[in-house]
Scaffold this active site. Structure first.
Site, short mmCIF file in Angstrom:
data_model
loop_
_atom_site.label_atom_id
_atom_site.label_comp_id
_atom_site.label_asym_id
_atom_site.label_seq_id
_atom_site.Cartn_x
_atom_site.Cartn_y
_atom_site.Cartn_z
CG HIS A 191 15.17 30.29 -6.09
ND1 HIS A 191 16.15 30.92 -7.08
CD2 HIS A 191 14.52 31.34 -5.72
CE1 HIS A 191 15.80 32.07 -7.19
NE2 HIS A 191 14.75 32.40 -6.41
CE1 TYR A 241 13.75 21.41 -11.68
CE2 TYR A 241 11.63 20.58 -12.72
CZ TYR A 241 12.39 21.61 -12.28
OH TYR A 241 11.88 23.05 -12.50
NE ARG A 263 18.26 21.74 -13.16
CZ ARG A 263 17.54 22.80 -12.62
NH1 ARG A 263 16.31 22.88 -12.66
NH2 ARG A 263 18.31 23.60 -11.85
CD GLN A 288 28.33 37.62 -20.48
OE1 GLN A 288 28.21 38.72 -21.01
NE2 GLN A 288 29.06 36.48 -20.82
N GLY A 326 27.90 35.66 -9.77
CA GLY A 326 27.51 34.51 -10.80
C GLY A 326 25.90 34.65 -10.91
CB THR A 327 22.95 35.94 -9.60
OG1 THR A 327 21.67 36.20 -9.98
CG2 THR A 327 23.55 37.19 -8.83
CG ASP A 382 24.30 23.35 -6.88
OD1 ASP A 382 24.80 23.83 -5.78
OD2 ASP A 382 24.60 24.26 -8.17
P1 OAD Z 1 21.50 32.88 -14.80
O1 OAD Z 1 21.44 31.82 -15.72
O2 OAD Z 1 20.26 34.00 -14.72
O3 OAD Z 1 22.70 33.73 -14.47
C1 OAD Z 1 23.91 33.24 -14.53
C2 OAD Z 1 24.97 34.38 -14.36
O4 OAD Z 1 26.00 33.66 -13.87
C3 OAD Z 1 25.33 35.13 -15.57
O5 OAD Z 1 25.02 36.69 -15.27
C4 OAD Z 1 26.55 34.83 -16.11
O6 OAD Z 1 27.18 35.81 -16.84
C5 OAD Z 1 27.30 34.22 -15.14
N1 OAD Z 1 28.34 33.33 -14.95
C6 OAD Z 1 28.42 32.28 -16.15
N2 OAD Z 1 29.61 31.92 -15.61
C7 OAD Z 1 30.15 32.29 -14.69
C8 OAD Z 1 31.39 32.03 -13.87
N3 OAD Z 1 32.00 31.16 -14.12
N4 OAD Z 1 31.70 32.69 -12.80
C9 OAD Z 1 30.80 33.84 -12.34
N5 OAD Z 1 29.85 34.01 -12.99
C10 OAD Z 1 29.30 33.39 -14.24
O7 OAD Z 1 21.43 32.19 -13.13
P2 OAD Z 1 20.59 32.80 -11.95
O8 OAD Z 1 20.75 34.39 -11.85
O9 OAD Z 1 21.09 32.15 -10.66
O10 OAD Z 1 15.24 29.86 -10.37
O11 OAD Z 1 19.15 32.63 -12.25
C11 OAD Z 1 18.17 32.93 -10.97
C12 OAD Z 1 17.07 31.93 -11.04
O12 OAD Z 1 16.52 31.89 -12.38
C13 OAD Z 1 17.63 30.44 -10.68
O13 OAD Z 1 17.62 30.25 -9.36
C14 OAD Z 1 16.58 29.76 -11.48
C15 OAD Z 1 16.16 30.40 -12.46
O14 OAD Z 1 14.86 30.37 -13.10
C16 OAD Z 1 14.75 28.98 -9.88
O15 OAD Z 1 15.19 27.63 -9.90
C17 OAD Z 1 13.44 29.12 -8.97
#
Ligand code: OAD
Length: 249
Positions: A116, A64, A67, A220, A192-193, A101
Site C-alpha cells: 500500500h 498525512y 500520521r 481478535q 495484525g490484519t 510506515d
Molecule cells: P485493520 O485496522 O483493518 O486491522 C488491524 C488488525 O490488527 C485487527 O484485526 C486487529 O484485531 C489487529 N490487532 C490490533 N492490535 C494488535 C496487536 N497488538 N497484535 C496483533 N494484531 C493486532 O488494518 P489492516 O488489516 O492493516 O489501506 O488494514 C488494511 C488496509 O486498510 C490498510 O493497509 C489501509 C486500510 O485502509 C491503505 O492504506 C491503502
C-alpha cells in the site's frame, strides 16, 4: 490443533504478511479497531481518495503529515524485531506489508514489499514524479492542521503522500512478488490484519491453496477454517518473541 513452533525452524520459505496490528504496540493507530481505529474516527472517502485530495489538498496533506509525524516518533516494537530476527534464522523469508510506515525497516528488515505504498514516498499528484529525498516534517505537523502540499519541482503540481488510496491500483511489482512468494512458501504468518482489503487480503489464501501452513496472529482471531490454518489469539509483540524462543530455543 495447536501450531507447533518448531515448524518455524524447519520451514524452507516463510512469508510474513503484516497489517496495521503489527504496529499497534508502537502506538500507531490501526484502521478498524473499535474506538481507536482511524476509519472509526475519520472518513476514508474524504481522506484516502484522489477525489478527496482534489477537493482539499491542504486538509489531506496535513492529515498525512500528522500520521507521518506520529510514525517518526514511534519505535519498532518486539513484533517488528522478532520478524527481522526470524529472517536471519530461516533459509528464506519474504516480508509483505500493508503498512505505510517504515517500522519494519527500522527494526532491521530488508526488501520489504509495501503493498500500500509508503507515507514518506511523496510524489506529484499531477505528473507522478517522485519527490526524491524524504521531505522534512514541517513545524507542528503533529497537530493535524491543514498544510499546503509542497509543489513538484518538475511541473508545479501538488505533492501527494506515497500511499495507495481507495480506487487505485497497488504497486504492480510488489504485488506480483508478494503473490509469487505466497504461492511458493511453506509457511505464511498473517499478523495484525483484518484481512478485508483486497487484493492484499487474498495472500494468505494463495499460500493455503498452494499447500502452505497459515498462522494468524491477532487478538481478535478466534478460529481457523482449514486443517493447515492456525489461529494464535494475542498481541503480536508478545506472541512472536515467544514463538521464536520456542522454535529456536
Ligand atoms: P485493520 O485496522 O483493518 O486491522 C488491524 C488488525 O490488527 C485487527 O484485526 C486487529 O484485531 C489487529 N490487532 C490490533 N492490535 C494488535 C496487536 N497488538 N497484535 C496483533 N494484531 C493486532 O488494518 P489492516 O488489516 O492493516 O489501506 O488494514 C488494511 C488496509 O486498510 C490498510 O493497509 C489501509 C486500510 O485502509 C491503505 O492504506 C491503502
Amino acid at each position: 490443533m495447536r501450531f507447533n513452533p518448531r515448524l518455524l525452524a524447519s520451514a524452507r520459505h516463510i512469508v510474513v504478511f503484516t497489517g496495521a496490528g503489527v504496529s499497534a504496540e508502537s502506538g500507531i493507530a490501526t484502521f478498524r479497531d473499535k474506538l481507536t481505529g482511524l476509519w472509526e474516527r475519520f472518513d476514508p472517502a474524504e481522506l484516502a481518495s484522489a477525489e478527496g485530495f482534489r477537493r482539499d489538498p491542504a486538509l489531506i496533506w496535513g492529515w498525512y503529515e500528522m500520521r507521518r509525524s506520529g510514525i517518526a516518533q514511534a519505535q519498532p516494537n518486539p513484533a517488528h524485531l522478532a520478524i527481522a530476527e526470524l529472517a536471519q534464522r530461516v533459509p528464506k523469508l519474504t516480508l509483505v506489508t500493508q503498512n505505510v510506515d517504515d517500522l519494519h525497516e527500522r527494526a532491521g528488515s530488508a526488501d520489504v514489499l509495501h503493498l500500500h505504498g509508503r507515507l514518506d514516498a511523496a510524489r506529484c499528484f499531477d505528473c507522478a514524479r517522485p519527490a526524491g529525498a524524504v521531505l522534512e516534517l514541517p513545524e507542528g505537523a503533529g497537530d493535524g492542521k491543514r498544510i499546503e502540499p509542497p509543489l513538484c519541482s518538475a511541473c508545479g503540481g501538488p505533492l501527494r503522500p506515497g500511499v495507495v488510496w481507495f480506487g487505485e491500483n497497488l504497486p504492480e511489482q510488489a504485488l506480483s512478488q508478494a503473490f509469487l512468494a505466497a504461492a511458493n512458501c511453506d509457511l505464511l504468518l498473517s499478523i495484525g490484519t483484518s484481512g478485508v482489503v483486497q487484493p492484499a487480503a487474498m495472500i494468505p489464501g494463495v499460500a493455503l491453496e498452494a499447500g502452505a501452513r497459515v498462522v494468524h496472529i491477532n487478538p481478535q482471531v478466534t478460529g481457523a477454517g482449514h486443517a493447515r490454518e492456525f489461529a494464535l489469539a494475542g498481541k503480536a509483540g508478545e506472541l512472536l518473541p515467544q514463538l521464536l524462543r520456542e522454535a529456536f530455543g
